[in-house]
Design an enzyme around this catalytic site. Structure first.
Site, mmCIF file in Angstrom:
data_model
loop_
_atom_site.group_PDB
_atom_site.id
_atom_site.type_symbol
_atom_site.label_atom_id
_atom_site.label_comp_id
_atom_site.label_asym_id
_atom_site.label_seq_id
_atom_site.Cartn_x
_atom_site.Cartn_y
_atom_site.Cartn_z
ATOM 1 N N ASP A 15 40.550 37.892 44.190
ATOM 2 C CA ASP A 15 40.604 38.992 44.213
ATOM 3 C C ASP A 15 41.247 40.126 43.714
ATOM 4 O O ASP A 15 42.143 40.267 42.907
ATOM 5 C CB ASP A 15 41.202 39.311 45.338
ATOM 6 C CG ASP A 15 41.698 40.717 46.296
ATOM 7 O OD1 ASP A 15 40.286 41.774 46.432
ATOM 8 O OD2 ASP A 15 42.186 41.008 46.865
ATOM 9 N N ASP A 17 42.484 44.276 44.333
ATOM 10 C CA ASP A 17 43.740 44.843 44.613
ATOM 11 C C ASP A 17 44.903 44.632 45.366
ATOM 12 O O ASP A 17 44.054 43.506 46.351
ATOM 13 C CB ASP A 17 42.986 45.740 45.587
ATOM 14 C CG ASP A 17 41.993 46.919 44.779
ATOM 15 O OD1 ASP A 17 41.963 47.098 43.385
ATOM 16 O OD2 ASP A 17 40.929 46.939 45.262
#
Length: 230
Positions: A15, A17
């Site tokens: 991922d 953010d």
């Protein structure tokens, strides 16, 4: 190689953010657009914050958010947008890079793993960020474009959000005749409970800079918990 056949050495999914960088890149880009004068400060910030709160609580309306988030720049020329993104990356994103995150990616690269960033944020904002990590494969929310190549404000295909991340990763691997369960080791690093669907699909889920909810879930499941930054 057929799907389901174990491959070596492995697959590493990240991922973006809150995981590889400490802020939400889409929210930060919105703030940057306010600074440029491309969006009304009071109204845009209020709605931007509200959408981000929905994301944190797992109830984001992705279609509505993409329409909102792209509105300030959809009418800009490609040159204007490229210049804005370049400034955003240099002024906002580069200072967010942590050696610990870069080193994590590099360890998987050195191991020969197949790498991908898997993010709900749209590909326009995240492509230059993925380049900073040297990761060629970006699985992001894709934006629909009209016949002239202009962004319409709608999502193209399946958004890379929650269960959609599984679909998008499966689609990517299938182009090479691969599948998630075909790797001897598959890892996914994430900070968010929104990513529980994909975390549950890999052999080695890693809660990375997690909030309390994901950390609690990880501890109960015996998943490793790491912090790349504070």
């Amino acid at each position: 190689m057929s799907a389901g056949t174990a491959t070596s050495p492995g697959l590493a999914l990240f991922d973006l953010d809150g995981t590889l960088i400490p802020r939400d890149s889409d929210h930060a880009f919105g703030e940057f657009l306010v600074q440029l004068g491309w969006a009304d400060a009071a109204d845009f910030r209020r709605r931007n914050d509200a959408f981000y709160d929905d994301y944190l609580h797992g109830c984001l309306d992705m279609a509505a958010y993409v329409d909102f988030a792209t509105a300030p720049w959809r009418g800009r020329t490609p040159a204007e947008l490229d210049a804005a993104l370049a400034h955003f990356v240099d002024e906002i994103v580069r200072p967010m890079l942590h050696t610990s995150a870069l080193d994590l990616v590099q360890r998987h690269r050195d191991a020969g793993d197949r790498l991908a960033i898997v993010t709900a944020t749209n590909e326009v904002v995240t492509r230059p960020i993925a380049a900073l990590f040297g990761i060629d494969t970006l699985i992001a929310t894709e934006l629909e474009r009209d016949a002239a190549g202009r962004v319409t404000g709608r999502v193209a295909g399946v958004a890379a959000f929650r269960e959609g991340k599984i679909t998008r990763v499966q689609q990517w691997l299938a182009t090479d005749g691969l599948a998630l369960d075909g790797f001897a080791r598959s890892s996914f690093y994430s900070d968010s409970t929104n990513d529980l669907p994909l975390l549950e699909q890999v052999s080695h889920p890693v809660a990375t800079n997690p909030g309390p909810a994901l950390e609690g879930h990880a501890r109960r499941r015996g998943w490793p918990v790491i912090r790349l930054f504070t």
